[in-house]
Write a protein that holds these residues in place. Structure first.
Motif, mmCIF file in Angstrom:
data_model
loop_
_atom_site.group_PDB
_atom_site.id
_atom_site.type_symbol
_atom_site.label_atom_id
_atom_site.label_comp_id
_atom_site.label_asym_id
_atom_site.label_seq_id
_atom_site.Cartn_x
_atom_site.Cartn_y
_atom_site.Cartn_z
ATOM 1 N N ILE A 78 56.800 -14.679 59.993
ATOM 2 C CA ILE A 78 57.825 -15.350 59.201
ATOM 3 C C ILE A 78 58.271 -14.398 58.104
ATOM 4 O O ILE A 78 57.435 -13.853 57.376
ATOM 5 N N TYR A 79 59.584 -14.207 58.020
ATOM 6 C CA TYR A 79 60.149 -13.238 57.077
ATOM 7 C C TYR A 79 61.161 -13.914 56.161
ATOM 8 O O TYR A 79 61.906 -14.797 56.594
ATOM 9 N N ILE A 80 61.201 -13.463 54.925
ATOM 10 C CA ILE A 80 62.293 -13.784 54.021
ATOM 11 C C ILE A 80 63.145 -12.526 53.986
ATOM 12 O O ILE A 80 62.677 -11.456 53.587
ATOM 13 N N LYS A 81 64.373 -12.643 54.437
ATOM 14 C CA LYS A 81 65.252 -11.476 54.553
ATOM 15 C C LYS A 81 65.913 -11.206 53.196
ATOM 16 O O LYS A 81 67.024 -11.616 52.934
ATOM 17 N N ASP A 82 65.162 -10.543 52.337
ATOM 18 C CA ASP A 82 65.615 -10.225 50.983
ATOM 19 C C ASP A 82 65.123 -8.817 50.673
ATOM 20 O O ASP A 82 63.923 -8.589 50.554
ATOM 21 N N LYS A 83 66.052 -7.893 50.552
ATOM 22 C CA LYS A 83 65.687 -6.487 50.347
ATOM 23 C C LYS A 83 64.967 -6.241 49.023
ATOM 24 O O LYS A 83 64.324 -5.217 48.846
ATOM 25 N N SER A 84 65.038 -7.192 48.089
ATOM 26 C CA SER A 84 64.355 -7.003 46.805
ATOM 27 C C SER A 84 62.851 -7.272 46.922
ATOM 28 O O SER A 84 62.081 -6.887 46.048
ATOM 29 N N ILE A 85 62.418 -7.927 48.013
ATOM 30 C CA ILE A 85 60.987 -8.190 48.202
ATOM 31 C C ILE A 85 60.365 -6.978 48.886
ATOM 32 O O ILE A 85 60.695 -6.662 50.021
ATOM 33 N N LYS A 86 59.489 -6.316 48.169
ATOM 34 C CA LYS A 86 58.832 -5.097 48.660
ATOM 35 C C LYS A 86 57.361 -5.394 48.963
ATOM 36 O O LYS A 86 56.746 -6.256 48.341
ATOM 37 N N TYR A 87 56.792 -4.609 49.867
ATOM 38 C CA TYR A 87 55.387 -4.803 50.227
ATOM 39 C C TYR A 87 54.485 -4.623 49.005
ATOM 40 O O TYR A 87 54.641 -3.695 48.219
ATOM 41 N N ASN A 88 53.543 -5.551 48.890
ATOM 42 C CA ASN A 88 52.530 -5.492 47.841
ATOM 43 C C ASN A 88 51.447 -6.479 48.261
ATOM 44 O O ASN A 88 51.735 -7.651 48.491
ATOM 45 N N ASP A 89 50.199 -6.037 48.334
ATOM 46 C CA ASP A 89 49.093 -6.934 48.693
ATOM 47 C C ASP A 89 49.024 -8.141 47.775
ATOM 48 O O ASP A 89 48.640 -9.226 48.183
ATOM 49 N N ASP A 90 49.387 -7.954 46.518
ATOM 50 C CA ASP A 90 49.273 -9.030 45.528
ATOM 51 C C ASP A 90 50.205 -10.200 45.802
ATOM 52 O O ASP A 90 49.978 -11.301 45.305
ATOM 53 N N ILE A 91 51.271 -9.978 46.554
ATOM 54 C CA ILE A 91 52.216 -11.068 46.816
ATOM 55 C C ILE A 91 52.084 -11.608 48.239
ATOM 56 O O ILE A 91 52.939 -12.328 48.717
ATOM 57 N N HIS A 92 51.018 -11.282 48.892
ATOM 58 C CA HIS A 92 50.689 -11.864 50.190
ATOM 59 C C HIS A 92 51.749 -11.632 51.255
ATOM 60 O O HIS A 92 52.333 -12.553 51.814
ATOM 61 N N LEU A 93 51.981 -10.356 51.494
ATOM 62 C CA LEU A 93 52.823 -9.894 52.593
ATOM 63 C C LEU A 93 51.984 -8.986 53.478
ATOM 64 O O LEU A 93 51.108 -8.269 52.994
ATOM 65 N N TYR A 94 52.284 -9.006 54.755
ATOM 66 C CA TYR A 94 51.723 -8.006 55.652
ATOM 67 C C TYR A 94 52.607 -6.771 55.569
ATOM 68 O O TYR A 94 53.723 -6.821 55.053
ATOM 69 N N LYS A 95 52.123 -5.666 56.086
ATOM 70 C CA LYS A 95 52.882 -4.410 55.992
ATOM 71 C C LYS A 95 54.238 -4.480 56.699
ATOM 72 O O LYS A 95 55.153 -3.752 56.346
ATOM 73 N N ASP A 96 54.385 -5.373 57.695
ATOM 74 C CA ASP A 96 55.689 -5.545 58.362
ATOM 75 C C ASP A 96 56.614 -6.475 57.568
ATOM 76 O O ASP A 96 57.674 -6.847 58.044
#
Length: 146
Positions: A78-96
């Motif tokens: 599941i993706y939020i298509k927002d270029k301002s959201i960058k990968y960061n472990d602290d915000i609970h995103l996977y590397k993809d």
């Protein structure tokens, strides 16, 4: 291989054999509860694909999702298509850049997966925590550190 592992492997194998019925059921459940998502089954990939716009607190979020028993480790992406959201472990995103909405081992019920319709509300929850993170620099939601 212990009994629990064997039973889980058998459950997953059955879902993969009957993937079309499984995905149609998931699609019907999501469509019953969430009109803002447009879902289609992509037969070549044996996957459910969805797009929609989630409106939350005067902001629109374009959501894209994939759901398939053939994806590794977890059925959802599941993706939020927002270029301002960058990968960061602290915000609970996977590397993809797919959302980390639950722990794929600890939070998964024994002998069951997590249905997609139960995950959809977690997108809004993730957004709330992300907005809090941007404001305070700390993830305020329940978490298991990566």
């Amino acid at each position: 291989m212990n009994l629990i592992t064997a039973l889980e492997a058998s459950r997953i194998s059955d879902i993969k054999k009957n993937w079309c019925v499984f995905l149609n059921t998931e699609k019907a459940l999501v469509e019953n509860y969430f009109e803002w998502l447009d879902l289609k089954i992509h037969h070549p990939n044996k996957a459910l694909f969805g797009k929609g716009t989630l409106n939350f607190k005067n902001k629109s979020y374009d959501i894209e999702l994939y759901y398939s028993p053939f994806l590794n480790y977890r059925y959802d992406r599941i993706y939020i298509k927002d270029k301002s959201i960058k990968y960061n472990d602290d915000i609970h995103l996977y590397k993809d850049l797919s959302l980390c909405l639950y722990h794929p081992i600890i939070d998964k019920p024994l002998f069951r997966g997590i249905p997609l319709y139960k995950m959809i509300p977690w997108i809004t929850e993730w957004i709330v925590h992300y907005q809090g993170y941007k404001k305070y620099g700390v993830w305020l939601g329940r978490e298991i550190k990566h």
